[in-house]
Write a protein that holds these residues in place. Structure first.
Motif, mmCIF file in Angstrom:
data_model
loop_
_atom_site.group_PDB
_atom_site.id
_atom_site.type_symbol
_atom_site.label_atom_id
_atom_site.label_comp_id
_atom_site.label_asym_id
_atom_site.label_seq_id
_atom_site.Cartn_x
_atom_site.Cartn_y
_atom_site.Cartn_z
ATOM 1 N N LEU A 168 1.039 -1.117 -0.150
ATOM 2 C CA LEU A 168 -0.068 0.003 -0.059
ATOM 3 C C LEU A 168 0.874 1.132 -0.004
ATOM 4 O O LEU A 168 1.841 1.170 0.913
ATOM 5 N N CYS A 169 0.438 2.167 -0.567
ATOM 6 C CA CYS A 169 1.447 3.580 -0.826
ATOM 7 C C CYS A 169 1.228 4.255 0.433
ATOM 8 O O CYS A 169 -0.046 5.056 0.548
ATOM 9 N N LEU A 170 2.122 4.276 1.327
ATOM 10 C CA LEU A 170 1.964 5.033 2.435
ATOM 11 C C LEU A 170 2.172 6.551 2.516
ATOM 12 O O LEU A 170 1.652 7.383 3.276
ATOM 13 N N ARG A 171 2.718 7.076 1.206
ATOM 14 C CA ARG A 171 2.765 8.327 0.836
ATOM 15 C C ARG A 171 1.681 9.123 0.584
ATOM 16 O O ARG A 171 1.384 10.431 0.784
ATOM 17 N N ASN A 172 0.568 8.237 0.084
ATOM 18 C CA ASN A 172 -0.675 8.545 -0.309
ATOM 19 C C ASN A 172 -1.606 8.595 1.031
ATOM 20 O O ASN A 172 -2.506 7.789 1.018
ATOM 21 N N ALA A 173 -1.571 9.415 1.841
ATOM 22 C CA ALA A 173 -2.155 9.329 3.118
ATOM 23 C C ALA A 173 -2.763 10.729 3.467
ATOM 24 O O ALA A 173 -3.416 10.663 4.544
ATOM 25 N N SER A 174 -2.651 11.871 2.783
ATOM 26 C CA SER A 174 -3.160 13.066 3.016
ATOM 27 C C SER A 174 -4.387 13.286 3.304
ATOM 28 O O SER A 174 -4.920 14.179 4.132
ATOM 29 N N PHE A 175 -5.236 12.323 2.809
ATOM 30 C CA PHE A 175 -6.931 12.582 3.088
ATOM 31 C C PHE A 175 -7.446 11.443 3.984
ATOM 32 O O PHE A 175 -8.541 11.387 4.402
ATOM 33 N N LEU A 176 -6.276 10.755 4.686
ATOM 34 C CA LEU A 176 -6.918 9.828 5.793
ATOM 35 C C LEU A 176 -7.476 10.625 7.064
ATOM 36 O O LEU A 176 -8.439 9.818 7.608
ATOM 37 N N ASP A 177 -7.381 11.596 7.095
ATOM 38 C CA ASP A 177 -8.072 12.508 8.207
ATOM 39 C C ASP A 177 -9.242 12.326 7.933
ATOM 40 O O ASP A 177 -10.394 12.401 8.756
ATOM 41 N N GLU A 178 -9.956 12.456 6.575
ATOM 42 C CA GLU A 178 -11.276 12.671 6.244
ATOM 43 C C GLU A 178 -12.042 11.344 5.707
ATOM 44 O O GLU A 178 -13.089 11.195 5.903
ATOM 45 N N THR A 179 -11.257 10.482 4.943
ATOM 46 C CA THR A 179 -11.722 9.418 4.347
ATOM 47 C C THR A 179 -10.911 8.253 4.311
ATOM 48 O O THR A 179 -9.639 8.375 4.199
ATOM 49 N N TRP A 180 -11.554 6.961 4.147
ATOM 50 C CA TRP A 180 -10.803 5.805 3.675
ATOM 51 C C TRP A 180 -10.584 5.810 2.419
ATOM 52 O O TRP A 180 -9.613 4.917 1.735
ATOM 53 N N ASN A 181 -11.472 6.320 1.423
ATOM 54 C CA ASN A 181 -11.298 6.253 0.086
ATOM 55 C C ASN A 181 -9.778 6.840 -0.747
ATOM 56 O O ASN A 181 -9.363 7.810 0.302
ATOM 57 N N ILE A 182 -9.091 6.194 -1.015
ATOM 58 C CA ILE A 182 -7.891 6.506 -1.502
ATOM 59 C C ILE A 182 -7.515 7.218 -2.893
ATOM 60 O O ILE A 182 -8.027 6.528 -3.935
ATOM 61 N N PRO A 183 -7.125 8.403 -2.900
ATOM 62 C CA PRO A 183 -7.132 9.238 -4.340
ATOM 63 C C PRO A 183 -6.129 8.705 -5.400
ATOM 64 O O PRO A 183 -5.029 7.987 -4.737
#
Length: 434
Positions: free
Chosen positions: A162-177
């Motif tokens: 899983l791309c751990l750098r793609n984490a900026s929106f985990l504050d708001e949603t589980w959906n991964i952009p």
């Protein structure tokens, strides 16, 4: 929750590669997000909300996970656990405990340590009683504890990337952009106009002659996430200029979160910010006016009160004696190279409680009827999002010795994703029937 986790693990088993190869679950696998959500629900069930001297403060599971190193006595803490906790505590991509906790779950799956925080918690009664109300928490049940820890060890048998750098929106949603990394030649100006909205650096204009604009790398509406691997989340606009100045002789390293999903629609947390910006920025208003081009409803049709997905049947072909998801990508690659759109057949797909039915759109003839226990895997390629497939056996997939793959083209990428998710949910509904 135990049954839900068992169901999810069965899906992972069905998607796992054969023993002779290594298969890694990525953010593209539809099974990953539901698994993370179930683990989070178990983390939260019965969690106490602690009071401080200054009033009520909402706590989340991350708040006890980050304290684990101080509760490990007489032996060294697992180095991977310590590294993950330190990495998340130091990250600037989060402002909430929810975001940090979600990143921890993803990192723990990558590092095969998802069972360790539960083990440490349950070994320490004082820690468990401080953070959990045992009248509500499933951890109060000894049988659940043993089964759950066992399930966590089963999860560690799978490989995650899983791309751990793609984490900026985990504050708001589980959906991964959609997350993209680019390397540009050294420059002091990116040619981008940035506007911060709710701590996100939104691109509101792009110089068409700039390096960032080449091949549509950065587009209006995208979020600038990192510059030279430094997060620009919740920064002053001048911070980006300073980072570029400090690395002026280096190739420019950018990480961008795209405003659109792989299906073409807008990523909802970004869309909300774009709507706010559109009042004062015509470029954003123009961008939002394209939303109707990506409607996710075009593939739905109602016949006699029943919902169908309109698709095109590309082919149905034998794939041998292996039905795992690893055969889907090479099969789709071969089919797409040899396909002839003139031979496509218009069909209707009905997703029932226990089966998938494919009918001819012309005369309603049933072409395929496959129960979920017969379906061994499903998926699609990232470069042709509308094309999807599922693999089925000549009997229950656990007993089948021959498999076939049926390939469709949906009206939109969003339709294909919804159909695949429904098939994945079908695996769960029929777990106890097999």
């Amino acid at each position: 929750m135990k049954n839900e986790l068992l169901d999810q693990l069965k899906q992972f088993k069905q998607s796992q590669n054969d023993a002779s190869a290594t298969y890694k679950f990525t953010d593209d696998n539809v099974e990953v997000q539901p698994l993370c959500e179930i683990i989070e629900r178990i983390f939260r069930k019965g969690l106490k909300q602690q009071n401080s001297l200054f009033g009520f403060i909402k706590k989340d599971y991350w708040n006890w996970i980050e304290t684990l190193p101080s509760y490990v006595y007489n032996k060294r803490i697992n180095p991977h656990l310590a590294m993950v906790i330190r990495m998340i505590k130091d990250s600037r991509k989060f402002i909430t405990a929810q975001g940090r906790g979600r990143c921890f779950i993803r990192a723990a799956l990558n590092k095969k340590i998802i069972q360790i925080p539960f083990e440490q918690l349950l070994k320490n009664d004082r820690l468990t009683n401080y953070w959990y109300d045992l009248s509500q928490s499933p951890f109060a049940n000894e049988d659940f504890r043993e089964i759950f820890i066992g399930l966590m060890y089963v999860i560690t048998e799978f490989d995650f990337d899983l791309c751990l750098r793609n984490a900026s929106f985990l504050d708001e949603t589980w959906n991964i952009p959609v997350f993209r990394k680019y390397e540009l030649v050294p420059a002091l100006d990116l040619g981008l106009t940035i506007k911060y909205v709710d701590a996100r650096a939104i691109v509101i204009d792009v110089d068409r002659m700039s390096l960032a604009a080449e091949d549509g790398k950065v587009q209006i509406g995208d979020v600038l996430d990192e510059v030279h691997q430094i997060s620009v989340y919740d920064c002053k606009p001048s911070t980006i200029t300073q980072i570029l100045h400090d690395h002026s002789t280096w190739p420019i390293m950018l990480a961008v979160i795209k405003s659109r999903t792989e299906e073409g629609g807008f990523f909802s947390p970004i869309e909300r910010r774009l709507i706010e910006l559109s009042i004062h920025h015509p470029t954003i208003m123009k961008l939002l006016n394209t939303r109707e081009l990506y409607s996710t409803e075009v593939g739905m049709k109602e016949i006699d009160g029943q919902q169908f997905w309109t698709c095109k049947l590309i082919t149905d072909l034998a794939v041998g004696n292996v039905g795992t998801s690893t055969i889907i990508e090479p099969t789709l690659h071969r089919v797409l190279q040899e396909r002839n759109p003139e031979n496509y057949r218009n069909v209707l797909i009905s997703l029932q409680e226990a089966e998938v039915i494919t009918k001819s759109e012309d005369n309603q003839e049933v072409l395929f009827r496959h129960s979920f226990p017969e379906i061994s895997s499903c998926g699609r390629r990232l470069d042709t999002l509308k094309v999807f497939a599922y693999v089925y056996g000549n009997t229950s997939c656990n007993l089948s010795d021959t498999f076939r793959c049926v390939v469709y083209e949906a009206c939109t990428g969003a339709d294909a994703k919804t159909i695949l998710q429904a098939i994945a949910q079908g695996f769960k509904r029929t777990t106890w029937l097999t």
